[in-house]
Design an enzyme around this catalytic site. Structure first.
Site, mmCIF file in Angstrom:
data_model
loop_
_atom_site.group_PDB
_atom_site.id
_atom_site.type_symbol
_atom_site.label_atom_id
_atom_site.label_comp_id
_atom_site.label_asym_id
_atom_site.label_seq_id
_atom_site.Cartn_x
_atom_site.Cartn_y
_atom_site.Cartn_z
ATOM 1 N N ASP A 67 33.805 39.695 32.290
ATOM 2 C CA ASP A 67 32.514 39.346 32.053
ATOM 3 C C ASP A 67 31.701 40.230 31.194
ATOM 4 O O ASP A 67 32.213 41.243 31.196
ATOM 5 C CB ASP A 67 31.833 38.661 33.300
ATOM 6 C CG ASP A 67 32.163 39.759 34.627
ATOM 7 O OD1 ASP A 67 32.478 40.746 34.298
ATOM 8 O OD2 ASP A 67 31.944 39.175 35.625
ATOM 9 N N HIS A 136 30.412 35.357 44.775
ATOM 10 C CA HIS A 136 31.002 35.001 43.337
ATOM 11 C C HIS A 136 32.527 35.886 42.933
ATOM 12 O O HIS A 136 32.681 36.909 43.586
ATOM 13 C CB HIS A 136 29.903 35.206 42.357
ATOM 14 C CG HIS A 136 29.540 36.676 41.868
ATOM 15 N ND1 HIS A 136 28.390 36.948 41.483
ATOM 16 C CD2 HIS A 136 30.207 37.758 41.841
ATOM 17 C CE1 HIS A 136 28.307 38.177 41.281
ATOM 18 N NE2 HIS A 136 29.466 38.756 41.372
HETATM 19 C C1 F6R Z 1 32.509 42.421 37.538
HETATM 20 C C2 F6R Z 1 32.424 41.315 38.173
HETATM 21 C C3 F6R Z 1 31.815 40.975 39.540
HETATM 22 C C4 F6R Z 1 31.844 42.135 40.226
HETATM 23 C C5 F6R Z 1 31.219 41.777 41.821
HETATM 24 C C6 F6R Z 1 30.889 43.062 42.667
HETATM 25 O O1 F6R Z 1 33.148 42.544 36.167
HETATM 26 O O2 F6R Z 1 33.109 40.377 37.788
HETATM 27 O O3 F6R Z 1 32.278 39.927 40.011
HETATM 28 O O4 F6R Z 1 33.091 42.414 40.720
HETATM 29 O O5 F6R Z 1 29.738 41.515 41.372
HETATM 30 O O6 F6R Z 1 30.150 44.144 42.027
HETATM 31 P P1 F6R Z 1 30.320 45.329 42.549
HETATM 32 O O7 F6R Z 1 31.501 46.090 42.571
HETATM 33 O O8 F6R Z 1 29.134 46.243 41.635
HETATM 34 O O9 F6R Z 1 29.640 45.316 44.123
#
Ligand code: F6R
Length: 245
Positions: A67, A136
């Site tokens: 993304d 998500h």
């Molecule tokens: C990032 C992505 C998101 C993250 C999720 C967790 O490319 O696709 O789904 O994996 O928001 O984010 P963190 O690791 O920052 O808590």
């Protein structure tokens, strides 16, 4: 689904990196699906370390990211392109031409077509995932229905709140993102998901406990994938009452 409880998040990241290294060493032309965010950062540190020790080369590897924020240019410090350059691409021998992160500052409709074309042409041998506080996956946000293909999504208020920690002000968090669809994520042969931190407890529960799939918890659909490994640290496992079986 294979669930592995580790001592701490660093160990989860080391184990995830080892899986990626195995994928690349058994197929040096592999296509990797990559994630950004705090959870993934140390995986890239581990990969960099292994690259320095000559345990892996990314010379012929292709990568596609999950993304990107709509509206942020690739050199914006919070763009996912910037993150990838900083934590992986500039530290290993990958050819930047073999990497793809949607460009947040180009015409969104055209960039979306370019993104889906890339995904269609390059099936992923492996996909790295984090998980949102709200469950998500990529930016597939909780909703009454989920999309299978790449699309532009309105980022939910809960994700804006969660991601505000990376920006100076909450208002600076972009309102939209490009994201792979659930079908794109699912098409990866092998998936590794990492989670750590109390704020992820509800999402991880929806993923690893019970057998319900629910569009309001997009992560729950991963239960259906045939080659998913989930790494959680002991602290998170204790919090959700999960014991290794
Ligand atoms: C990032 C992505 C998101 C993250 C999720 C967790 O490319 O696709 O789904 O994996 O928001 O984010 P963190 O690791 O920052 O808590």
């Amino acid at each position: 689904m294979k669930i592995v409880i580790t001592k701490d998040h660093k160990e989860s990241c080391r184990k995830a990196a080892d899986i990626i290294i195995d994928v690349v060493n058994s197929n040096p032309n592999a296509t990797l699906g990559l994630a950004t965010g705090g959870t993934a950062e140390q995986v890239y540190d581990e990969l960099t370390e292994s690259f320095k020790q000559k345990k892996v080369s990314f010379k012929n590897v292709k990568t596609i990211n999950l993304d990107e924020y709509v509206g942020l240019s690739p050199d914006h410090e919070q763009s996912y392109q910037y993150f990838m350059n900083k934590f992986l691409f500039s530290r290993v021998d990958i050819d930047k031409n073999n990497t793809f992160v949607p460009a947040g500052n180009k015409n969104p409709e055209e960039e979306l077509i370019a993104f889906q074309t890339m995904l269609n042409q390059h099936p992923r041998d492996f996909q790295l995932l984090g998980i949102g506080v709200n469950g998500h996956i990529a930016f597939n946000e909780p909703a009454g229905e989920l999309r299978t293909k790449a699309h532009i999504v309105d980022i939910s208020q809960s994700t804006i709140t969660a991601n505000a920690r990376y920006f100076d002000k909450r208002e600076d968090v972009p309102k939209q993102a490009f994201t792979q669809g659930m079908g794109d994520v699912f098409s990866a042969k092998k998936i590794v998901l990492l989670a750590s931190g109390a704020e992820k407890a509800d999402a991880v529960k929806a993923l690893i406990l019970g057998d319900i799939v629910n569009t309001w918890k997009p992560c729950s659909f991963l239960k259906l994938h045939s080659d998913l490994t989930v790494f959680i640290d002991q602290e998170l496992a204790d919090l959700i009452g999960y014991e290794q079986v």
